[in-house]
Scaffold this active site. Sequence first.
Site, mmCIF file in Angstrom:
data_model
loop_
_atom_site.group_PDB
_atom_site.id
_atom_site.type_symbol
_atom_site.label_atom_id
_atom_site.label_comp_id
_atom_site.label_asym_id
_atom_site.label_seq_id
_atom_site.Cartn_x
_atom_site.Cartn_y
_atom_site.Cartn_z
ATOM 1 N N ARG A 1 25.723 45.314 82.688
ATOM 2 C CA ARG A 1 26.471 45.037 81.443
ATOM 3 C C ARG A 1 26.281 43.362 81.086
ATOM 4 N NH1 ARG A 1 32.476 46.071 81.402
ATOM 5 N NH2 ARG A 1 32.380 45.335 79.307
ATOM 6 N N ARG B 1 30.381 38.981 75.959
ATOM 7 C CA ARG B 1 31.537 40.154 75.567
ATOM 8 C C ARG B 1 31.928 39.493 74.096
ATOM 9 N NH1 ARG B 1 29.741 41.740 79.557
ATOM 10 N NH2 ARG B 1 30.963 42.705 81.259
ATOM 11 N N GLU C 1 37.975 44.364 74.721
ATOM 12 C CA GLU C 1 36.749 43.783 75.077
ATOM 13 C C GLU C 1 35.713 44.902 74.620
ATOM 14 O OE1 GLU C 1 35.059 43.807 79.176
ATOM 15 O OE2 GLU C 1 37.067 44.139 79.747
#
Length: 135
Positions: A105, A109, A94
């Site tokens: 974050r 992804r 990932e």
Amino acid sequence: MTHVMNRAATFSVAVLCASVVLTGVAAGPAGADPAACGDTSGYTLEPLSALPPEAATTVGEIEQGGPYPYRQDDTVFSNRQGVLPACATGYYHEFTVVTPGAPTRGTRRIVTGGAGEFFYTGDHYNTFVTVDITR
């Protein structure tokens, strides 16, 4: 006869529970086979240009082998949710797609597969599309 049926039902439930505990994924409907490793046919194919522009930056970092903005990038993605095809541990990795202004974050992804697949999720692994990285 009822006693045998109850025992069979109990065994089936025990097997299903063991499956969930061991894999983290509940079995699908009877007769349904999970997607084979590397089979992306059940996913929508999106061109990289249709994704947030930061996804193209992440793909470029992946193609160059880094450096990556987060220490969690290029770590093994375990597919605990079972949304991607079932593959051996270590098959998926990932990478963060930066979300401008996010204090963490974020939820976006890119997940890569060992055969060169690229998947994108904008909702933290709930849904994925395959990504056509051809430019």
